[in-house]
Motif scaffolding. Sequence first.
Motif, PDB file in Angstrom:
ATOM      1  N   GLY A   1      -1.091  -7.861   8.651  1.00 19.88           N
ATOM      2  CA  GLY A   1       0.197  -7.961   9.337  1.00 19.88           C
ATOM      3  C   GLY A   1       1.222  -6.982   8.787  1.00 19.88           C
ATOM      4  O   GLY A   1       2.360  -6.952   9.259  1.00 19.88           O
ATOM      5  N   TYR A   2       0.843  -6.161   7.808  1.00 18.72           N
ATOM      6  CA  TYR A   2       1.768  -5.199   7.218  1.00 18.72           C
ATOM      7  C   TYR A   2       1.737  -3.886   7.990  1.00 18.72           C
ATOM      8  O   TYR A   2       0.712  -3.491   8.542  1.00 18.72           O
ATOM      9  N   ASP A   3       2.877  -3.206   7.996  1.00 18.90           N
ATOM     10  CA  ASP A   3       2.986  -1.895   8.635  1.00 18.90           C
ATOM     11  C   ASP A   3       2.981  -0.763   7.613  1.00 18.90           C
ATOM     12  O   ASP A   3       2.489   0.329   7.888  1.00 18.90           O
ATOM     13  N   GLU A  26      -3.688  -0.387  10.728  1.00 20.45           N
ATOM     14  CA  GLU A  26      -3.590  -1.609  11.522  1.00 20.45           C
ATOM     15  C   GLU A  26      -2.139  -1.998  11.843  1.00 20.45           C
ATOM     16  O   GLU A  26      -1.902  -3.083  12.368  1.00 20.45           O
ATOM     17  N   ALA A  27      -1.195  -1.127  11.553  1.00 18.76           N
ATOM     18  CA  ALA A  27       0.219  -1.441  11.782  1.00 18.76           C
ATOM     19  C   ALA A  27       0.488  -1.803  13.237  1.00 18.76           C
ATOM     20  O   ALA A  27      -0.014  -1.162  14.165  1.00 18.76           O
ATOM     21  N   LYS A  28       1.307  -2.835  13.440  1.00 24.27           N
ATOM     22  CA  LYS A  28       1.708  -3.262  14.782  1.00 24.27           C
ATOM     23  C   LYS A  28       3.026  -2.622  15.199  1.00 24.27           C
ATOM     24  O   LYS A  28       3.388  -2.628  16.371  1.00 24.27           O
ATOM     25  N   ASN A  29       3.758  -2.115  14.219  1.00 21.97           N
ATOM     26  CA  ASN A  29       5.090  -1.552  14.484  1.00 21.97           C
ATOM     27  C   ASN A  29       5.131  -0.104  14.002  1.00 21.97           C
ATOM     28  O   ASN A  29       5.922   0.269  13.131  1.00 21.97           O
ATOM     29  N   VAL A  30       4.284   0.715  14.604  1.00 22.69           N
ATOM     30  CA  VAL A  30       4.083   2.086  14.132  1.00 22.69           C
ATOM     31  C   VAL A  30       5.355   2.915  14.244  1.00 22.69           C
ATOM     32  O   VAL A  30       5.724   3.634  13.305  1.00 22.69           O
ATOM     33  N   GLY A  74      -6.241  -7.314   8.716  1.00 26.18           N
ATOM     34  CA  GLY A  74      -5.501  -8.459   9.242  1.00 26.18           C
ATOM     35  C   GLY A  74      -4.317  -8.868   8.404  1.00 26.18           C
ATOM     36  O   GLY A  74      -3.922 -10.036   8.404  1.00 26.18           O
ATOM     37  N   ASN A  82       7.165  -4.677   8.723  1.00 22.46           N
ATOM     38  CA  ASN A  82       6.636  -5.461   7.605  1.00 22.46           C
ATOM     39  C   ASN A  82       6.169  -4.528   6.498  1.00 22.46           C
ATOM     40  O   ASN A  82       5.229  -3.745   6.692  1.00 22.46           O
ATOM     41  N   GLU A 107      10.493  -5.292  14.635  1.00 23.91           N
ATOM     42  CA  GLU A 107      10.183  -5.720  13.271  1.00 23.91           C
ATOM     43  C   GLU A 107       9.555  -4.590  12.471  1.00 23.91           C
ATOM     44  O   GLU A 107       9.047  -3.609  13.028  1.00 23.91           O
TER      45      GLU A 107
END
Length: 342
Positions: A71-73, A259-263, A69, A26, A24
């Motif tokens: 949720g955006y990348d 804070e990106a989860k999909n770096v 928090g 975002n 993903e």
Amino acid sequence: MKRLLATLAFGLLATTGLAHADGELNIYNWGNYTSPDVIKKFEDKYNVKVTITDYDSNDTALAKVRQGGTGYDIAVPSQTFVPIWIQEGLVLETNPGQMENFKNVAPEWANPDFDPGRKYTVPWAWGTIGVVVNTAVYKGPSNSWGIIFNTPDELKGKVNVVPEMNDVMFAATKYVGGAQCTDDKEVLKKVRDTLVAAKPNWIAMEYNTIEKMGAGDFKATSDWNGSALRQRLANPEIQFFYPKEGYGLWSDNVVVLKEAKNVENAKLFQNFIMDPENAAGLSAFHRYANGITGSDKFMPEDMKTAPEVIIPADVKPLGELQHLCSPEVQDLYTKIWTELQK
């Protein structure tokens, strides 16, 4: 040796954006600013599902990301805000300057003051800020911020101001003869008085200029050049003007959030949009220049000579890239802006 070469090759793929990906991404971006076709191309190429969330201003985006928090990348702040994002530790140092497609970044955008060496950002778009007028309603001279700040009778009650504080303060300061980011109290008093006196002649302070200029709700507005181009293509009587007092240049830039989860997917996207064909695809949608060398040949024909995009030679010297002012000046701007909102 072969193993070493293979390792080096894999590392190159990983850093330049050629690696396979999935998952993903975002994106948090300005509204009506992201090409669906380019996003689909990225999704298909890397098997990544992209979700886009819109915002309407730099202030909105910064406030949201500060909360954490999200949720955006990825986000796309303007150059006047990039130093704030960096200083506050909101973004990752992704080193776009080392990515494969960085070679395509135009020299004038490769080492900007707001991100020396491009350690955090890649170009998304750049443009100008000027005055847009429906010339069927007002046929007088329009190449002045006076349309906004000393509105002609024909346009009173019909003028909109795009409420991006730094843009408005820049324009008003130029109109009263001041320099960008001045801390001269007399100049800033003139700016304050000019804005307060002008506001009763405005119908609104809104971002939604494309729709409302097209519908005739606004007859003039301060605006960005790509927005003005979209308006003119819908109605040729809507024209963009470069103010003789001076106008601002800006750029929007893609950053990866801390804070990106999909770096890795976010890095792939940074590299992807520095490809000339992809950058041109973005421009074809949002109608702004992009800062990527070689994109011109892929651009829509109606952008290659558009006066909103190709700055005429006689007004080019009047343009000035806007900077983040000192904290003291920003505080003074905020006080004036707060009063203007009352």
